[in-house]
Design a protein around this motif. Structure first.
Motif, PDB file in Angstrom:
ATOM      1  N   UNK A 207      32.156  41.778  36.996  1.00 28.86           N
ATOM      2  CA  UNK A 207      33.309  42.665  36.904  1.00 28.86           C
ATOM      3  C   UNK A 207      33.169  43.509  35.642  1.00 28.86           C
ATOM      4  N   UNK A 208      33.555  44.762  35.754  1.00 27.40           N
ATOM      5  CA  UNK A 208      33.449  45.628  34.590  1.00 27.40           C
ATOM      6  C   UNK A 208      34.541  46.688  34.589  1.00 27.40           C
ATOM      7  N   UNK A 209      34.878  47.116  33.371  1.00 27.03           N
ATOM      8  CA  UNK A 209      35.843  48.190  33.168  1.00 27.03           C
ATOM      9  C   UNK A 209      35.094  49.377  32.582  1.00 27.03           C
ATOM     10  N   UNK A 210      35.210  50.515  33.258  1.00 21.50           N
ATOM     11  CA  UNK A 210      34.580  51.741  32.773  1.00 21.50           C
ATOM     12  C   UNK A 210      35.549  52.897  32.978  1.00 21.50           C
ATOM     13  N   UNK A 211      35.873  53.553  31.913  1.00 21.62           N
ATOM     14  CA  UNK A 211      36.755  54.719  31.933  1.00 21.62           C
ATOM     15  C   UNK A 211      38.034  54.491  32.741  1.00 21.62           C
ATOM     16  N   UNK A 212      38.678  53.403  32.417  1.00 27.69           N
ATOM     17  CA  UNK A 212      40.003  53.144  32.948  1.00 27.69           C
ATOM     18  C   UNK A 212      40.058  52.554  34.338  1.00 27.69           C
ATOM     19  N   UNK A 213      38.914  52.121  34.880  1.00 29.65           N
ATOM     20  CA  UNK A 213      38.914  51.536  36.212  1.00 29.65           C
ATOM     21  C   UNK A 213      38.164  50.210  36.220  1.00 29.65           C
ATOM     22  N   UNK A 214      38.672  49.266  36.996  1.00 32.29           N
ATOM     23  CA  UNK A 214      38.061  47.952  37.144  1.00 32.29           C
ATOM     24  C   UNK A 214      37.180  47.942  38.392  1.00 32.29           C
ATOM     25  N   UNK A 215      35.966  47.408  38.263  1.00 35.11           N
ATOM     26  CA  UNK A 215      35.007  47.372  39.367  1.00 35.11           C
ATOM     27  C   UNK A 215      34.469  45.959  39.534  1.00 35.11           C
ATOM     28  N   UNK A 216      33.878  45.695  40.710  1.00 37.32           N
ATOM     29  CA  UNK A 216      33.341  44.363  41.010  1.00 37.32           C
ATOM     30  C   UNK A 216      32.047  44.501  41.803  1.00 37.32           C
ATOM     31  N   UNK A 217      31.102  43.600  41.559  1.00 41.04           N
ATOM     32  CA  UNK A 217      29.808  43.624  42.252  1.00 41.04           C
ATOM     33  C   UNK A 217      29.351  42.201  42.522  1.00 41.04           C
ATOM     34  N   UNK A 218      28.911  41.947  43.746  1.00 42.62           N
ATOM     35  CA  UNK A 218      28.315  40.664  44.119  1.00 42.62           C
ATOM     36  C   UNK A 218      26.835  40.715  43.753  1.00 42.62           C
TER      37      UNK A 218
END
Length: 243
Positions: free
Chosen positions: A224-235
């Motif tokens: 999981x990562x936060x970049x420029x105000x958005x949270x993302x997820x990767x398997x």
């Protein structure tokens, strides 16, 4: 105020951080450096400016004062401006809470600089960098179109595994990983499954992503990562299988 020079995305990201019981790594570009002269490429010898040094220290202080976390680990590119950024951030954090902070070792990692992260053969890949510039080179790499380079996913997995292995394992933990714009830009594009990097996507100095991992094994975890105000997820397992 030194923090006026911090990319605004980083302060916004603070609002999206998980509960302090979830350890986090800040994977960041170094602070403000001297301007490039001549050939237009950022050489290894470029140092932090006075403002860059103040910014790194102020950012380290702010992080600890406002996140309820403590720096537990630090890895860095061996290039001096990255090492200095890490040291100044730790110094700033130390001004807030010296508990376990002033003893943090900055571990230099070749995977956080080029050649090292993605370049296997500098003699094959180097001429493309000189011809295409940083942005063109990273776009070619993202599309797996360069000789002397790792497969894009394989290269990214190598860096992510390094971060995973130095990621805090205890609550209220924060780790620093200080690197360069090209490496962060490429990783962001690939984990976001984009095949084009624009100048607007390019990380600013002292801009980075907050990352954390869910799972007990790297190849089976969720990134999981936060970049420029958005949270993302990767398997990670599915991502790695795409090589």
């Amino acid at each position: 105020m030194a923090l006026d020079l911090l990319p605004t995305s980083m302060l916004h990201a603070m609002d999206l951080l998980p509960d302090p019981k979830t350890p986090v790594t800040l994977f960041t570009r170094h602070s403000l450096r001297e301007e490039v002269k001549g050939q237009g490429l950022a050489g290894y010898d470029l140092q932090l400016t006075h403002q860059g040094r103040e910014l790194a220290q102020a950012w380290g202080e702010y992080l600890i004062a406002n996140s309820e976390r403590r720096i537990q680990h630090c890895i860095s590119s061996p290039i001096q401006r990255c090492i200095d950024t890490a040291a100044l951030m730790i110094q700033g954090a130390d001004d807030v809470s010296p508990i376990n902070t002033h003893n943090i070792e900055i571990v230099e990692q070749g995977l956080l600089v080029e050649p090292g992260s993605f370049v296997l053969d500098i003699h094959k890949a180097g001429p493309y960098f000189k011809r295409q510039g940083a942005l063109g080179f990273i776009n070619s790499f993202v599309n797996n179109a360069l000789p002397g380079m790792k497969h894009p996913i394989g290269g990214v997995v190598d860096v992510l595994e390094l971060i995973y292995n130095t990621h805090p394992r205890h609550s209220h933990g924060l780790s620093l990983a200080v690197s360069h714009d090209t490496i962060i830009a490429a990783i962001l594009a690939i984990i976001s499954q984009r095949n084009e990097v624009t100048s607007e996507d390019w990380p600013q100095m002292m801009e980075g992503l907050f990352v954390w991992f869910e799972g007990d094994e790297f190849l089976e975890c969720q990134l999981k990562w936060i970049w420029r105000g958005k949270l993302h997820c990767l398997d990670i397992a599915k991502f790695n299988a795409e090589q």
